[in-house]
Enzyme design. Structure first.
Site, PDB file in Angstrom:
ATOM      1  N   PRO A  24       0.829  -1.207   0.000  1.00  0.00           N
ATOM      2  CA  PRO A  24       0.000   0.000   0.000  1.00  0.00           C
ATOM      3  C   PRO A  24       0.864   1.257   0.000  1.00  0.00           C
ATOM      4  CG  PRO A  24      -0.837  -1.589   1.576  1.00  0.00           C
ATOM      5  CD  PRO A  24       0.484  -2.119   1.100  1.00  0.00           C
ATOM      6  N   GLU A  25       0.497   2.199  -0.862  1.00  0.00           N
ATOM      7  CA  GLU A  25       1.220   3.454  -0.962  1.00  0.00           C
ATOM      8  C   GLU A  25       0.346   4.580  -0.436  1.00  0.00           C
ATOM      9  OE1 GLU A  25       3.071   3.887  -4.839  1.00  0.00           O
ATOM     10  OE2 GLU A  25       3.361   1.730  -5.005  1.00  0.00           O
ATOM     11  N   HIS A  71      -6.163 -14.154   8.929  1.00  0.00           N
ATOM     12  CA  HIS A  71      -4.861 -13.597   9.300  1.00  0.00           C
ATOM     13  C   HIS A  71      -5.009 -12.427  10.285  1.00  0.00           C
ATOM     14  CE1 HIS A  71      -3.055 -16.134   6.249  1.00  0.00           C
ATOM     15  NE2 HIS A  71      -3.906 -15.662   5.350  1.00  0.00           N
ATOM     16  N   ARG A 113       1.108 -11.462   5.482  1.00  0.00           N
ATOM     17  CA  ARG A 113       2.557 -11.701   5.422  1.00  0.00           C
ATOM     18  C   ARG A 113       3.306 -11.221   6.659  1.00  0.00           C
ATOM     19  NH1 ARG A 113       3.356  -9.739  -0.925  1.00  0.00           N
ATOM     20  NH2 ARG A 113       1.981 -11.306  -1.830  1.00  0.00           N
TER      21      ARG A 113
END
Length: 284
Positions: free
Chosen positions: A2-3, A95, A114
């Site tokens: 994500p930016e 998650h 992750r």
């Protein structure tokens, strides 16, 4: 990863759903997600319980909730982090890493497949409204205090490739691989062009494209790949449909029709048009 546009979408969602609610008993379900909080998971939870978020702020890719205690809950989404607002009692995501119950019957959930993202409770830095751990991060191009002329001069003074400069968070924050490639395509600049070789007008035009592409992404909720980025309500962004370079290997350039190429860059990929964005040293 994500930016800036994606993080800004999440910040806006937290402004709507989290401010003014009291945090309940926090659960840390995976210690790696609070690894930057040096005192540990128990201290992390204790510092948040009973606190009230008063503002949601951002610098580049970093997001934080200012708390009524004077501290901040700092979030970095990493590669796959999601900050969701869910009703209490809804089944947990696969998650789910950290749960923060809120007094209105909802809860903040930090979901991270992750586990490259992280949360920490931080103290103010030199500026009272910025956490100490992000004091060194440069302003981003959508910040009202960002001064274009200062950035352009600093960019042209660097001795590096232009894309490396755009990704340098000490020079300009929030720009990542996707939006760097898109801005460079719009500016007709190859990623390996020397910053020293850019004219003031070229650097100014490039910055304008960086801002434009980010604002356009914001309007459609950011860019989602593989379903990993979503807003606080679980909705995907749709800017992928408007990409001209990133991820478009072998597809025709929307300007000249030449196939977009992918090149290795800093252990990742860089996408460009070989005709519109000539590499330095190649013939026109």
């Amino acid at each position: 990863m994500p930016e800036l546009p994606e993080v800004e979408v999440v910040r806006r969602g937290l402004t709507t759903h989290a401010l003014g609610r009291t945090v309940g008993a926090v659960e840390v379900l995976h210690p790696r997600s609070v690894r930057r909080h040096v005192p540990g998971a128990a201290d992390f939870a204790a510092r948040l319980e009973g606190r009230v978020p008063t503002a949601a702020r951002r610098r580049g890719k970093y997001l934080w909730l200012s708390l009524d205690s004077g501290e901040m809950l700092l979030t970095h989404l990493g590669m796959s982090g999601q900050m969701l607002v869910q009703p209490q009692g809804k089944p947990d995501e696969k998650h789910l890493r950290v749960r923060l119950p809120l007094s209105d019957g909802q809860e903040l959930r930090f979901v991270d497949q992750r586990t490259f993202g992280h949360l920490l409770v931080d103290a103010p830095g030199e500026r009272d409204d910025v956490p100490a751990s992000v004091d060194h991060i440069a302003l981003d191009p959508l910040d009202p205090d960002f001064v274009p002329e200062v950035f352009v001069r600093a960019l042209r003074a660097r001795r590096t490739e232009v894309k490396r400069a755009l990704l340098d968070q000490s020079l300009i924050s929030g720009v990542g691989n996707i939006y760097a490639d898109e801005a460079l395509w719009r500016a007709r600049l190859h990623w390996s062009r020397s910053t020293r070789g850019l004219s003031f007008a070229q650097a100014t035009e490039l910055l304008g494209h960086v801002r434009d592409v980010m604002n356009e992404a914001l309007e459609v909720g950011g860019t989602t790949f593989d379903g990993l980025y979503v807003d606080v309500n679980g909705r995907s962004g749709y800017f992928e449909r408007g990409l001209n370079a990133y991820g478009r290997e072998d597809r025709p350039c929307g300007r000249c029709g030449a196939p977009i190429i992918r090149e290795a860059f800093m252990n990742r990929s860089s996408f460009s048009c070989p005709r519109c964005q000539r590499a330095p040293g190649t013939r026109r």
